[in-house]
Design an enzyme around this catalytic site. Structure first.
Site, PDB file in Angstrom:
ATOM      1  N   ASN A 169       3.378   6.479   1.157  1.00  0.00           N
ATOM      2  CA  ASN A 169       2.926   7.738   1.771  1.00  0.00           C
ATOM      3  C   ASN A 169       3.849   8.268   2.872  1.00  0.00           C
ATOM      4  OD1 ASN A 169       2.101   5.671   3.424  1.00  0.00           O
ATOM      5  ND2 ASN A 169       0.089   6.522   3.854  1.00  0.00           N
ATOM      6  N   GLU A 264       0.845  -3.967   8.555  1.00  0.00           N
ATOM      7  CA  GLU A 264       0.028  -2.783   8.820  1.00  0.00           C
ATOM      8  C   GLU A 264      -0.602  -2.399   7.495  1.00  0.00           C
ATOM      9  OE1 GLU A 264      -0.764  -1.562  11.617  1.00  0.00           O
ATOM     10  OE2 GLU A 264       0.697  -2.493  12.938  1.00  0.00           O
ATOM     11  N   CYS A 298      -3.133   6.119   6.104  1.00  0.00           N
ATOM     12  CA  CYS A 298      -3.887   4.926   6.518  1.00  0.00           C
ATOM     13  C   CYS A 298      -4.919   5.302   7.576  1.00  0.00           C
ATOM     14  CB  CYS A 298      -2.939   3.861   7.041  1.00  0.00           C
ATOM     15  SG  CYS A 298      -1.878   4.449   8.353  1.00  0.00           S
TER      16      CYS A 298
HETATM   17  P1  NAP Z   1       1.021  -1.078  -1.733  1.00  0.00           P
HETATM   18  O1  NAP Z   1       0.675  -0.912  -3.165  1.00  0.00           O
HETATM   19  O2  NAP Z   1       0.502  -2.267  -1.005  1.00  0.00           O
HETATM   20  O3  NAP Z   1       2.618  -1.038  -1.680  1.00  0.00           O
HETATM   21  C1  NAP Z   1       3.304  -1.142  -0.455  1.00  0.00           C
HETATM   22  C2  NAP Z   1       4.690  -1.670  -0.710  1.00  0.00           C
HETATM   23  O4  NAP Z   1       4.620  -3.002  -1.209  1.00  0.00           O
HETATM   24  C3  NAP Z   1       5.490  -0.880  -1.752  1.00  0.00           C
HETATM   25  O5  NAP Z   1       6.821  -0.810  -1.317  1.00  0.00           O
HETATM   26  C4  NAP Z   1       5.384  -1.757  -2.992  1.00  0.00           C
HETATM   27  O6  NAP Z   1       6.423  -1.561  -3.909  1.00  0.00           O
HETATM   28  C5  NAP Z   1       5.446  -3.121  -2.364  1.00  0.00           C
HETATM   29  N1  NAP Z   1       4.959  -4.218  -3.184  1.00  0.00           N
HETATM   30  C6  NAP Z   1       4.131  -4.195  -4.256  1.00  0.00           C
HETATM   31  N2  NAP Z   1       3.915  -5.451  -4.691  1.00  0.00           N
HETATM   32  C7  NAP Z   1       4.613  -6.285  -3.902  1.00  0.00           C
HETATM   33  C8  NAP Z   1       4.793  -7.696  -3.850  1.00  0.00           C
HETATM   34  N3  NAP Z   1       4.198  -8.515  -4.695  1.00  0.00           N
HETATM   35  N4  NAP Z   1       5.573  -8.200  -2.878  1.00  0.00           N
HETATM   36  C9  NAP Z   1       6.180  -7.389  -1.990  1.00  0.00           C
HETATM   37  N5  NAP Z   1       6.049  -6.055  -1.982  1.00  0.00           N
HETATM   38  C10 NAP Z   1       5.279  -5.511  -2.932  1.00  0.00           C
HETATM   39  O7  NAP Z   1       0.572   0.196  -0.882  1.00  0.00           O
HETATM   40  P2  NAP Z   1       0.796   1.737  -1.221  1.00  0.00           P
HETATM   41  O8  NAP Z   1      -0.079   2.111  -2.366  1.00  0.00           O
HETATM   42  O9  NAP Z   1       2.245   2.042  -1.287  1.00  0.00           O
HETATM   43  O10 NAP Z   1       0.236   2.428   0.122  1.00  0.00           O
HETATM   44  C11 NAP Z   1      -1.109   2.669   0.338  1.00  0.00           C
HETATM   45  C12 NAP Z   1      -1.723   1.633   1.255  1.00  0.00           C
HETATM   46  O11 NAP Z   1      -0.943   1.512   2.432  1.00  0.00           O
HETATM   47  C13 NAP Z   1      -3.101   2.021   1.733  1.00  0.00           C
HETATM   48  O12 NAP Z   1      -3.945   0.907   1.663  1.00  0.00           O
HETATM   49  C14 NAP Z   1      -2.877   2.457   3.170  1.00  0.00           C
HETATM   50  O13 NAP Z   1      -4.012   2.368   3.982  1.00  0.00           O
HETATM   51  C15 NAP Z   1      -1.788   1.546   3.576  1.00  0.00           C
HETATM   52  N6  NAP Z   1      -1.051   2.080   4.720  1.00  0.00           N
HETATM   53  C16 NAP Z   1      -1.187   1.446   5.927  1.00  0.00           C
HETATM   54  C17 NAP Z   1      -0.525   1.938   7.038  1.00  0.00           C
HETATM   55  C18 NAP Z   1      -0.676   1.259   8.366  1.00  0.00           C
HETATM   56  O14 NAP Z   1       0.221   1.434   9.195  1.00  0.00           O
HETATM   57  N7  NAP Z   1      -1.739   0.512   8.627  1.00  0.00           N
HETATM   58  C19 NAP Z   1       0.289   3.065   6.933  1.00  0.00           C
HETATM   59  C20 NAP Z   1       0.410   3.675   5.686  1.00  0.00           C
HETATM   60  C21 NAP Z   1      -0.259   3.159   4.586  1.00  0.00           C
HETATM   61  P3  NAP Z   1       6.191  -0.720  -5.273  1.00  0.00           P
HETATM   62  O15 NAP Z   1       5.977   0.691  -4.847  1.00  0.00           O
HETATM   63  O16 NAP Z   1       7.451  -0.924  -6.022  1.00  0.00           O
HETATM   64  O17 NAP Z   1       5.000  -1.306  -5.948  1.00  0.00           O
END
Ligand code: NAP
Length: 496
Positions: A169, A264, A298
């Site tokens: 995002n 995070e 988030c």
């Molecule tokens: P995600 O599916 O957890 O992916 C985050 C990152 O992890 C991506 O770069 C993804 O790569 C990578 N990834 C996937 N599988 C992995 C593995 N096994 N090992 C290491 N890395 C891996 O999250 P998202 O859908 O991108 O983002 C949405 C989530 O992020 C929501 O839950 C949101 O609340 C959270 N978020 C939190 C914050 C905060 O600061 N608290 C800020 C923004 C978003 P790929 O894209 O290649 O799968």
């Protein structure tokens, strides 16, 4: 345009290259990962699917480059970061265009993300110069039983190789929020960008390349997290992981070794509205907080907990504002744009259908075309509905009517998440009591939850995270303390 002009060397045919050892490279895998435009649902860009051997090579060069970087004067590190920030801002338009195509970010917000990222990098440089330019001096006679025979000098030193994994995002801003602190502190960085958002991140990395950072200090490997993620996060050369994303972070924490983790993760930020609240202010913040970037933040408002006596009035005001939200393509800078993927849209739809079946009140008819979901306000939501607890990451906002403040606090604290929350009231004393009672990393009083400004501490409790972000906290997290103790032959006291 993406991959053109100053960025022409980062693409090979129609596949974007990965970045290692100061060069743009094509993977020996011969495979590419498709990036689907959420609006057209067609492949828009392609990136390299890096191999394990390539990751190993990147880790080696990253380790070597870090050793030299740690000996680079702090002011020089800062100077290079300022240069990268300026180059990034100069190229805000082509990078913003990538954000529009890869993650359907509304056009103006996309530009804002890039400019904010430049400012973040500059702030890291300045904060780092002050924070790392000083240490501590301790004397031994303050602890019982000791004479003044020991002088302890302690300072902050880098951790080594920082693995940075941001989510889709904010693929630029959340990447630089890791890169900036890591680099100023003397670390090297291996960045694994999210697949949706990888091309924006590669453009951002090229700005660091153009700034002239040493070879191997920054690397960017692309590929699906599900394929190379475990290999990266469990790699023995990694000395720190800074991850932002969903539940994947919980799995990573369980697998990672004895290294510092900055996690995070998700949130279910509650907005508590009291009887004495300024309802216009609350409604404006609920709509901005709940629906900006189609709820894919988030810190989006993800549940409204409103006192029954003002619920009708608040919902009416929210609805009037929801009706004004524009829905359509990101290129037209619409408020509501397609969500990032079909699976994400399907997940959101599942939450909506569950609420429908359990008879929540729908203020709008549920409407979806492809990945585009029209904004939806669900009223009279009850705790037995999934939407009361789960993070939709889409333009759907549940309202739960509460009969006491305690009920609202209880709902907030019963969540697995504890990222942020907010409270609307004109009574500052009540606001403070509620803020203290809400078990979340931050509570906003009379405003929607927000991650910025980027130098504020930002942290989540429970499943929302480990550690704290914000520029100062990230620099501290990406360093460790080193002490040198001078042992004197006899007690000594400096005299006035
Ligand atoms: P995600 O599916 O957890 O992916 C985050 C990152 O992890 C991506 O770069 C993804 O790569 C990578 N990834 C996937 N599988 C992995 C593995 N096994 N090992 C290491 N890395 C891996 O999250 P998202 O859908 O991108 O983002 C949405 C989530 O992020 C929501 O839950 C949101 O609340 C959270 N978020 C939190 C914050 C905060 O600061 N608290 C800020 C923004 C978003 P790929 O894209 O290649 O799968």
């Amino acid at each position: 345009m993406a991959g053109q002009g100053a960025f022409s060397e980062i693409i090979d045919g129609d596949v974007f290259k990965y970045y290692a050892d100061g060069e743009w490279k094509t993977s020996s895998s011969g495979k590419a990962v498709a990036i689907i435009n959420p609006t057209t649902r067609k492949t828009h860009y392609k990136v390299q699917a890096c191999t394990r051997e390539e990751v190993n090579k990147v880790m080696e060069t990253s380790k070597t480059a870090q050793k030299a970087w740690a000996k680079t004067p702090l002011w020089k590190r800062a100077e290079l970061l300022h240069k990268a920030a300026a180059i990034l801002k100069e190229h805000k338009n082509p990078i913003a265009e990538c954000l529009v195509k890869e993650i359907a970010k509304p056009a103006k917000d996309a530009v804002t993300e890039v400019v904010r990222s430049g400012d973040l990098i500059s702030y890291c440089a300045e904060e780092g110069v002050r924070l790392l330019g000083e240490g501590k001096f301790l004397v031994s006679d303050s602890f019982p039983g000791n004479e003044r025979t020991k002088y302890c000098l302690s300072s902050k030193i880098p951790l080594g190789v920082v693995l940075a994994i941001p989510p889709f995002n904010y693929p630029v801003n959340l990447a630089v929020s890791k890169l900036g602190p890591a680099l100023i502190a003397g670390n090297s960085v291996v960045l694994k960008p999210p697949t949706q958002g990888a091309v924006s991140a590669l453009h951002m990395v090229h700005c660091f390349h153009l700034a002239g950072f040493p070879k191997g200090l920054i690397s960017c490997v692309t590929g699906k997290g599900s394929e190379i993620g475990d290999f990266l996060t469990m790699h023995p050369a990694v000395n720190c992981i800074s991850f932002t994303g969903g539940d994947t972070g919980i799995a990573i924490s369980k697998k990672a070794g004895m290294i510092p983790l900055q996690m995070e993760l998700g949130g279910k930020d509650a907005c508590i509205v009291l009887e004495d609240a300024d309802l216009d202010l609350a409604a404006a913040n609920v709509v901005k907080g709940g629906f900006s970037y189609s709820g894919q933040r988030c810190t989006a408002v993800k549940v409204v907990l409103v006192m029954e006596s003002v619920a009708d009035a608040l919902v009416e005001k929210i609805n009037a504002k929801v009706a004004k939200l524009t829905v359509g393509p990101p290129e037209e800078d619409c408020d509501i744009t397609p969500v990032v993927s079909e699976s994400s849209a399907n997940f959101i739809e599942g939450l909506v259908m569950d609420a429908k079946q359990k008879e929540a009140k729908f203020w709008q008819e549920y409407k979806r075309e492809g990945n585009l979901i029209w904004p939806l306000l669900l009223d009279h939501v009850r705790p037995d509905m999934r939407i009361a607890w789960e993070e939709p990451f889409g333009p759907v906002l549940p309202v739960i009517r509460i009969s006491s403040v305690e009920e609202g606090i209880h709902h907030c604290n019963a969540s697995n998440f504890g990222l942020q929350g907010c409270v609307f009231t004109r009574d500052i004393n009540k606001a403070i009591l509620i803020s203290d009672a809400m078990e979340t990393g931050t509570v906003q009083i009379n405003s929607a939850p927000a991650r910025g400004p980027d130098h504020f501490p930002f942290q989540g409790l429970r499943d929302s995270g480990i550690g704290s972000q914000g520029i100062t906290n990230s620099i501290n997290m990406m360093t460790k303390i080193k002490s040198t103790v001078i042992n004197l032959p006899a007690p000594t006291y400096s005299m006035g």
